[in-house]
Design a protein around this motif. Structure first.
Motif, PDB file in Angstrom:
ATOM      1  N   ARG A   1      38.037  49.727  36.390  1.00 35.70           N
ATOM      2  CA  ARG A   1      36.649  49.675  37.114  1.00 35.70           C
ATOM      3  C   ARG A   1      35.640  49.128  36.206  1.00 35.70           C
ATOM      4  N   SER A   2      36.035  48.565  34.966  1.00 37.32           N
ATOM      5  CA  SER A   2      35.056  47.708  34.107  1.00 37.32           C
ATOM      6  C   SER A   2      35.861  47.004  33.128  1.00 37.32           C
ATOM      7  N   ALA A   3      35.414  46.176  32.235  1.00 34.34           N
ATOM      8  CA  ALA A   3      36.205  45.571  31.361  1.00 34.34           C
ATOM      9  C   ALA A   3      35.421  45.322  30.094  1.00 34.34           C
ATOM     10  N   TRP A   4      36.007  44.951  28.772  1.00 34.29           N
ATOM     11  CA  TRP A   4      35.245  44.678  27.637  1.00 34.29           C
ATOM     12  C   TRP A   4      35.705  43.098  27.437  1.00 34.29           C
ATOM     13  N   ALA A   5      34.807  42.423  26.782  1.00 34.81           N
ATOM     14  CA  ALA A   5      35.234  41.125  26.315  1.00 34.81           C
ATOM     15  C   ALA A   5      34.849  41.210  24.791  1.00 34.81           C
TER      16      ALA A   5
ATOM     17  N   THR B   1      45.333  50.850  34.449  1.00 32.21           N
ATOM     18  CA  THR B   1      46.962  50.571  34.845  1.00 32.21           C
ATOM     19  C   THR B   1      46.829  50.297  36.235  1.00 32.21           C
ATOM     20  N   GLY B   2      47.981  49.540  36.757  1.00 31.74           N
ATOM     21  CA  GLY B   2      47.625  49.122  37.904  1.00 31.74           C
ATOM     22  C   GLY B   2      47.399  47.730  38.092  1.00 31.74           C
ATOM     23  N   ALA B   3      46.890  47.367  39.279  1.00 32.49           N
ATOM     24  CA  ALA B   3      46.700  45.820  39.453  1.00 32.49           C
ATOM     25  C   ALA B   3      45.559  45.530  38.718  1.00 32.49           C
ATOM     26  N   ILE B   4      45.389  44.478  38.232  1.00 30.41           N
ATOM     27  CA  ILE B   4      44.314  43.664  37.173  1.00 30.41           C
ATOM     28  C   ILE B   4      43.984  42.450  37.845  1.00 30.41           C
ATOM     29  N   PRO B   5      42.588  42.246  37.887  1.00 33.43           N
ATOM     30  CA  PRO B   5      42.218  41.306  38.742  1.00 33.43           C
ATOM     31  C   PRO B   5      42.329  39.970  38.077  1.00 33.43           C
ATOM     32  N   ALA B   6      42.251  38.941  38.455  1.00 31.53           N
ATOM     33  CA  ALA B   6      41.919  37.639  37.942  1.00 31.53           C
ATOM     34  C   ALA B   6      40.461  37.457  37.386  1.00 31.53           C
ATOM     35  N   TYR B   7      40.337  36.865  36.410  1.00 31.90           N
ATOM     36  CA  TYR B   7      39.178  36.604  35.720  1.00 31.90           C
ATOM     37  C   TYR B   7      38.965  35.227  35.448  1.00 31.90           C
ATOM     38  N   GLY B   8      37.495  35.072  35.518  1.00 25.56           N
ATOM     39  CA  GLY B   8      37.097  33.710  34.927  1.00 25.56           C
ATOM     40  C   GLY B   8      36.110  33.914  33.642  1.00 25.56           C
ATOM     41  N   VAL B   9      36.424  33.139  32.668  1.00 23.63           N
ATOM     42  CA  VAL B   9      35.736  33.094  31.478  1.00 23.63           C
ATOM     43  C   VAL B   9      34.555  32.073  31.374  1.00 23.63           C
ATOM     44  N   LEU B  10      33.332  32.647  31.313  1.00 23.80           N
ATOM     45  CA  LEU B  10      32.190  31.200  31.241  1.00 23.80           C
ATOM     46  C   LEU B  10      31.525  31.676  29.692  1.00 23.80           C
TER      47      LEU B  10
ATOM     48  N   ARG C   1      27.143  34.097  23.746  1.00 24.56           N
ATOM     49  CA  ARG C   1      28.089  35.119  24.611  1.00 24.56           C
ATOM     50  C   ARG C   1      28.944  34.523  25.663  1.00 24.56           C
ATOM     51  N   PHE C   2      30.232  35.336  25.857  1.00 29.76           N
ATOM     52  CA  PHE C   2      30.877  35.023  26.773  1.00 29.76           C
ATOM     53  C   PHE C   2      30.549  35.827  27.951  1.00 29.76           C
ATOM     54  N   THR C   3      30.718  35.489  29.183  1.00 24.00           N
ATOM     55  CA  THR C   3      30.681  36.373  30.248  1.00 24.00           C
ATOM     56  C   THR C   3      32.293  36.205  30.950  1.00 24.00           C
ATOM     57  N   VAL C   4      32.610  37.323  31.385  1.00 18.21           N
ATOM     58  CA  VAL C   4      33.988  37.568  31.935  1.00 18.21           C
ATOM     59  C   VAL C   4      33.630  37.990  33.392  1.00 18.21           C
ATOM     60  N   VAL C   5      34.091  37.564  34.564  1.00 16.68           N
ATOM     61  CA  VAL C   5      33.767  37.840  35.861  1.00 16.68           C
ATOM     62  C   VAL C   5      34.962  37.917  36.718  1.00 16.68           C
ATOM     63  N   SER C   6      35.565  38.950  37.365  1.00 15.52           N
ATOM     64  CA  SER C   6      36.606  39.172  38.138  1.00 15.52           C
ATOM     65  C   SER C   6      36.467  38.411  39.239  1.00 15.52           C
ATOM     66  N   ALA C   7      37.662  37.814  39.889  1.00 13.51           N
ATOM     67  CA  ALA C   7      37.453  36.940  40.975  1.00 13.51           C
ATOM     68  C   ALA C   7      36.693  37.346  42.259  1.00 13.51           C
ATOM     69  N   ASP C   8      36.625  38.668  42.505  1.00 10.70           N
ATOM     70  CA  ASP C   8      35.812  39.228  43.754  1.00 10.70           C
ATOM     71  C   ASP C   8      34.291  39.427  43.209  1.00 10.70           C
ATOM     72  N   GLY C   9      34.082  39.151  41.846  1.00 13.89           N
ATOM     73  CA  GLY C   9      32.840  39.435  41.368  1.00 13.89           C
ATOM     74  C   GLY C   9      32.420  40.896  41.337  1.00 13.89           C
ATOM     75  N   ALA C  10      33.364  41.830  41.344  1.00 12.97           N
ATOM     76  CA  ALA C  10      33.040  43.293  41.187  1.00 12.97           C
ATOM     77  C   ALA C  10      33.114  43.725  39.936  1.00 12.97           C
ATOM     78  N   ILE C  11      33.627  43.237  39.187  1.00 10.84           N
ATOM     79  CA  ILE C  11      33.654  43.450  37.573  1.00 10.84           C
ATOM     80  C   ILE C  11      33.000  42.324  36.795  1.00 10.84           C
ATOM     81  N   ARG C  12      32.045  42.564  35.829  1.00  7.69           N
ATOM     82  CA  ARG C  12      31.383  41.828  35.199  1.00  7.69           C
ATOM     83  C   ARG C  12      31.178  42.225  33.711  1.00  7.69           C
ATOM     84  N   ALA C  13      31.558  41.415  32.785  1.00  7.28           N
ATOM     85  CA  ALA C  13      31.426  41.923  31.443  1.00  7.28           C
ATOM     86  C   ALA C  13      30.970  40.951  30.589  1.00  7.28           C
ATOM     87  N   THR C  14      30.043  41.157  29.517  1.00  2.93           N
ATOM     88  CA  THR C  14      29.397  40.194  28.519  1.00  2.93           C
ATOM     89  C   THR C  14      29.876  40.474  27.224  1.00  2.93           C
TER      90      THR C  14
END
Length: 473
Positions: A304-308, A335-344, A375-388
């Motif tokens: 549901r969320s992420a840490w970077a 646990t389960g399916a983890i999405p792809a992330y882009g790192v900016l 600071r880095f920004t991490v964003v899931s491929a669908d944009g639903a998860i975003r972490a700074t």
């Protein structure tokens, strides 16, 4: 442990008087044959003498010191074999020995200030531990076996039904014998109850012997599976007949839903070993001993969320690694399916993480040339998860101090925490990405097996990249 000596004495006395039997991590039963005895010859002679003397007459204030000293050496030798011992034994015996120490200071007098009742209680504690160790030393399979089904894992914060089955060992369970269900300390799981089949956290009982009958009772229990420093009425089932023979089984169904219960509430945070602390009284005399306890892993849910997490200070152009932790709704490792992330970084993509089943990911060989705070920004491929990420200071002057992160005070199931010691170090390295860490179990709650394990894990964790300082509280 810090504080005024007087308050320390009060706390330690409370812990001594509290009667609790608890086990540690998974261990193997030592062989009892003389040729591979786990006791040295001189200690074996002292142990046999201790067994006979306790069987002959209870410990008294005059025999307390000598017997406690032999018991202390005995339990640590047994612990090194991997045999299951009550966790509170080292703590209680260590404090008794400290109270009897002739070298204590004038403000550390314990035994001299104890009344007759307290001394008698301490003597009873020693005798109880001698009886349990005698049973394990002479009849290793006497306490039978516990197993859990399903074996896990279970989801954090869920409702579950788990069956813990006790198989009677080489000693029969007599009428009056009982199984006591301790609750793991430092958890928010449901409290087992035996009265209301339709209520939450109901635990039922059944036996392979159709003639067996049980009654629910409450047994006062202190320590990590009771009321900690005070006794708490703890649920137990007592056998009211007939006796159960070796090989007979008793099944405790935690969260039995057959009567309308919603099940057993599982704690909301993860652990690699949620222990089901079932104590066994075989003869109905109130001696609740510790077999090897089963456990299940508690795992997180969907992401549901992420840490970077990145280093706080790096040099200009220095190569470093960014850690990404995917989390569930309760901030557990997902646990389960983890999405792809882009790192900016500063709006420009500098890395990516492929979709996987692994909630822990890293992006290596990152570099920042421009001095300042980034600071880095991490964003899931669908944009639903975003972490700074945390701020990363890029220094251009080598004299600027580094900032390192660590934890020097933490516990596992060896003390009042949960899970294995290995799991503690794994969390520090993988989930928190700490630079240094110490597992600081209490000195008076550790046996030699646990101390050796902590030494080994500290060396291993340091070799794996996180600096692990060996220590204790």
């Amino acid at each position: 442990m810090t504080g005024q000596s007087g308050s320390r004495i009060v706390l330690l006395l409370a812990l001594v008087v509290a009667a609790a039997l608890q086990s540690t991590s998974c261990r193997s039963t030592p062989a009892s044959a003389a040729e591979n005895d786990y006791l040295a010859a001189d200690l074996r002679r002292e142990v046999e003498a201790l067994k006979h003397s306790v069987a002959r007459e209870p410990t008294t204030p005059t025999t307390l010191e000598a017997r406690t000293n032999v018991l202390w050496r005995w339990v640590n030798a047994y612990a090194l074999t991997g045999g299951p011992i009550p966790v509170n034994l080292p703590q209680e015996v260590a404090v008794i020995r400290w109270g009897l120490d002739d070298d204590r200071g004038p403000d550390e007098t314990i035994v001299e200030d104890m009344d007759f009742f307290t001394l008698k209680r301490l003597s009873s504690i020693v005798d109880g531990y001698v009886r349990e160790l005698t049973l394990k030393d002479e009849t290793p399979d006497a306490l039978g076996e516990l197993r859990i089904d399903p074996p896990g894992p279970v989801a954090a914060g869920s409702r579950a039904t788990l069956r813990v089955t006790f198989t009677v060992g080489s000693l029969a369970m007599q009428p009056g014998g009982a199984l006591l269900m301790g609750t793991q300390y430092m958890g928010d799981q449901g409290r087992e109850q035996l009265e209301d089949p339709a209520g939450d956290d109901y635990v039922s009982i059944a036996s392979s012997n159709p003639q067996a009958r049980f009654e629910p009772i409450k047994v006062p229990l202190a320590g990590l599976h009771g009321g900690f420093v005070v006794q708490r009425p703890t649920p137990a089932y007592r056998l009211i007949g007939p006796a159960l023979a070796p090989g007979d089984t008793i099944t405790l169904t935690y969260g039995d839903r057959s009567g309308g219960s919603r099940g057993l509430k599982i704690q909301t945070f993860t652990t690699d070993a949620l222990v089901f602390a079932v104590y066994v009284d075989l003869d109905g005399k109130g001696n609740f001993f510790t077999p090897r306890w089963p456990s299940v892993a508690v795992v997180g849910g969907p992401v549901r969320s992420a840490w970077a997490l990145a280093p706080s200070v790096v040099d200009s152009g220095e190569s470093f690694t960014l850690g990404i932790r995917s989390q569930d709704a309760l901030y557990n490792r997902a646990t389960g399916a983890i999405p792809a992330y882009g790192v900016l970084l500063d709006g420009k993509q500098v890395g990516e993480v492929a979709a996987s089943q692994n909630a822990i990911a890293t992006v290596a060989n990152l570099k920042i040339d421009a001095p300042g705070v980034h600071r880095f920004t991490v964003v899931s491929a669908d944009g639903a998860i975003r972490a700074t990420s945390n701020p990363v200071r890029v220094r251009e002057n080598a004299s600027t101090p580094r900032v390192l992160w660590g934890e020097t005070h933490g516990h596992s199931g060896y003390a009042e925490g949960q899970g294995t010691a290995a799991g503690y170090f794994r969390y520090a390295k993988e989930d928190s990405r700490l630079d240094f860490v110490t597992l600081s179990e209490h000195d008076f709650w550790m046996d030699d097996y646990e101390w050796k394990t902590m030494q080994d894990l500290s060396r291993q964790s340091t070799l794996d990249g996180t600096i692990a300082f060996l220590g204790y509280e």
